[in-house]
Design a protein around this motif. Sequence first.
Motif, PDB file in Angstrom:
ATOM      1  N   SER A 285       0.852  -1.179   0.000  1.00 18.29           N
ATOM      2  CA  SER A 285       0.000   0.000   0.000  1.00 18.29           C
ATOM      3  C   SER A 285       0.888   1.229   0.000  1.00 18.29           C
ATOM      4  N   PRO A 286       0.296   2.415  -0.207  1.00 17.24           N
ATOM      5  CA  PRO A 286       1.121   3.625  -0.159  1.00 17.24           C
ATOM      6  C   PRO A 286       1.705   3.886   1.230  1.00 17.24           C
ATOM      7  N   GLN A 287       1.162   3.202   2.268  1.00 20.58           N
ATOM      8  CA  GLN A 287       1.612   3.451   3.635  1.00 20.58           C
ATOM      9  C   GLN A 287       2.561   2.384   4.189  1.00 20.58           C
ATOM     10  N   ARG A 288       2.583   1.176   3.597  1.00 23.91           N
ATOM     11  CA  ARG A 288       3.390   0.105   4.193  1.00 23.91           C
ATOM     12  C   ARG A 288       3.978  -0.809   3.129  1.00 23.91           C
ATOM     13  N   TYR A 289       4.984  -1.562   3.544  1.00 24.58           N
ATOM     14  CA  TYR A 289       5.599  -2.557   2.671  1.00 24.58           C
ATOM     15  C   TYR A 289       4.709  -3.790   2.616  1.00 24.58           C
ATOM     16  N   GLY A 290       4.835  -4.571   1.553  1.00 21.38           N
ATOM     17  CA  GLY A 290       4.087  -5.811   1.420  1.00 21.38           C
ATOM     18  C   GLY A 290       4.828  -6.972   2.068  1.00 21.38           C
ATOM     19  N   THR A 291       4.210  -8.124   2.058  1.00 18.94           N
ATOM     20  CA  THR A 291       4.751  -9.318   2.710  1.00 18.94           C
ATOM     21  C   THR A 291       6.113  -9.720   2.161  1.00 18.94           C
TER      22      THR A 291
ATOM     23  N   ALA B 243       8.984   1.709  -2.703  1.00 21.45           N
ATOM     24  CA  ALA B 243       8.782   1.792  -1.246  1.00 21.45           C
ATOM     25  C   ALA B 243       7.587   2.688  -0.960  1.00 21.45           C
ATOM     26  N   PRO B 244       6.949   2.493   0.189  1.00 20.69           N
ATOM     27  CA  PRO B 244       5.849   3.392   0.569  1.00 20.69           C
ATOM     28  C   PRO B 244       6.365   4.827   0.740  1.00 20.69           C
ATOM     29  N   ALA B 245       5.462   5.747   0.600  1.00 21.10           N
ATOM     30  CA  ALA B 245       5.826   7.161   0.775  1.00 21.10           C
ATOM     31  C   ALA B 245       6.251   7.405   2.220  1.00 21.10           C
ATOM     32  N   HIS B 246       7.085   8.409   2.399  1.00 21.98           N
ATOM     33  CA  HIS B 246       7.483   8.790   3.761  1.00 21.98           C
ATOM     34  C   HIS B 246       6.275   9.322   4.512  1.00 21.98           C
ATOM     35  N   PRO B 247       6.209   9.052   5.801  1.00 25.53           N
ATOM     36  CA  PRO B 247       5.115   9.634   6.587  1.00 25.53           C
ATOM     37  C   PRO B 247       5.179  11.166   6.562  1.00 25.53           C
ATOM     38  N   VAL B 248       4.047  11.768   6.754  1.00 24.88           N
ATOM     39  CA  VAL B 248       3.970  13.235   6.819  1.00 24.88           C
ATOM     40  C   VAL B 248       4.837  13.709   7.989  1.00 24.88           C
TER      41      VAL B 248
ATOM     42  N   LEU C 261       8.665   2.564  11.413  1.00 24.50           N
ATOM     43  CA  LEU C 261       8.936   1.207  11.889  1.00 24.50           C
ATOM     44  C   LEU C 261       7.751   0.278  11.640  1.00 24.50           C
ATOM     45  N   LEU C 262       6.555   0.742  11.952  1.00 27.96           N
ATOM     46  CA  LEU C 262       5.367  -0.111  11.848  1.00 27.96           C
ATOM     47  C   LEU C 262       5.109  -0.597  10.433  1.00 27.96           C
ATOM     48  N   ARG C 263       5.465   0.193   9.432  1.00 26.40           N
ATOM     49  CA  ARG C 263       5.188  -0.211   8.053  1.00 26.40           C
ATOM     50  C   ARG C 263       6.067  -1.370   7.594  1.00 26.40           C
ATOM     51  N   MET C 264       7.080  -1.748   8.405  1.00 29.44           N
ATOM     52  CA  MET C 264       7.935  -2.886   8.074  1.00 29.44           C
ATOM     53  C   MET C 264       7.689  -4.070   9.015  1.00 29.44           C
ATOM     54  N   ILE C 265       6.758  -3.944   9.939  1.00 31.58           N
ATOM     55  CA  ILE C 265       6.461  -5.037  10.878  1.00 31.58           C
ATOM     56  C   ILE C 265       5.190  -5.750  10.432  1.00 31.58           C
ATOM     57  N   PRO C 266       5.293  -7.043  10.124  1.00 31.60           N
ATOM     58  CA  PRO C 266       4.113  -7.785   9.679  1.00 31.60           C
ATOM     59  C   PRO C 266       3.016  -7.777  10.741  1.00 31.60           C
ATOM     60  N   GLY C 267       1.788  -7.569  10.301  1.00 31.36           N
ATOM     61  CA  GLY C 267       0.637  -7.615  11.197  1.00 31.36           C
ATOM     62  C   GLY C 267       0.460  -6.404  12.094  1.00 31.36           C
ATOM     63  N   SER C 268       1.340  -5.414  11.970  1.00 30.41           N
ATOM     64  CA  SER C 268       1.214  -4.234  12.833  1.00 30.41           C
ATOM     65  C   SER C 268       0.078  -3.334  12.333  1.00 30.41           C
ATOM     66  N   LYS C 269      -0.481  -2.611  13.264  1.00 34.20           N
ATOM     67  CA  LYS C 269      -1.538  -1.665  12.919  1.00 34.20           C
ATOM     68  C   LYS C 269      -0.910  -0.278  12.815  1.00 34.20           C
ATOM     69  N   LEU C 270      -1.101   0.339  11.667  1.00 37.45           N
ATOM     70  CA  LEU C 270      -0.509   1.670  11.456  1.00 37.45           C
ATOM     71  C   LEU C 270      -1.223   2.713  12.284  1.00 37.45           C
ATOM     72  N   ARG C 271      -0.449   3.713  12.696  1.00 36.85           N
ATOM     73  CA  ARG C 271      -1.045   4.843  13.414  1.00 36.85           C
ATOM     74  C   ARG C 271      -1.793   5.723  12.426  1.00 36.85           C
ATOM     75  N   PRO C 272      -2.847   6.385  12.896  1.00 34.57           N
ATOM     76  CA  PRO C 272      -3.595   7.276  11.969  1.00 34.57           C
ATOM     77  C   PRO C 272      -2.756   8.482  11.557  1.00 34.57           C
TER      78      PRO C 272
END
Length: 192
Positions: free
Chosen positions: A7-13, A74-79, A181-192
């Motif tokens: 996704s634009p926010q995280r890496y894939g499996t 890679a996903p876009a950098h966070p704001v 960090l969260l976008r590279m951890i499998p199963g993690s929930k991203l912060r809003p």
Amino acid sequence: MSLTPVSPQRYGTVAMSLHWLIALAIIANLAIVFLIEDMPRPDRMFWMGWHKSIGLTVLILSLARVAWRLTHPAPAHPVGISPAQRIAGAALHHLFYLMIIVVPLAGWLMVSTNPRPIPFFGLFDFPAFPGLSGMTREEAHPYHELFENIHVLVGWAFVFLVPVHIAAALYHHHFLKNNVLLRMIPGSKLRP
């Protein structure tokens, strides 16, 4: 097991799996090098066999990682990431991509100058790098020394840069409170 979609926010499996497998293998190989220093020669040789097999695995996984990265952005950098942080992050990532290829490649080139086979986890003999096998010890010596120096020098860079990479990820997570960090951890929930 469900796959994490890109996704634009995280890496894939695939990217996550390659990242963590390579990271664990590099840390294992660094640990082996430091732990075997005072071991008796037979024990050192046993663990060096593991070191070589793990290193060749890192090379294979790293080539897959680079190929995957070239075809999957890679996903876009966070704001809120500053331009300086973007530049530093990009530089560190490019350096890591280079190092995860150079260190195991130099190791493979180094052991390829030796006439002994390169066992791969005791399953089969990994082929020597083309053009380096069959030389006399005297002919192979300068190549062995060159590749060993590269392997050791860039390997020491890992000793320094792996903690920097970990510290940067933890800084983003705990202090900047973003999803780096969260976008590279499998199963993690991203912060809003």
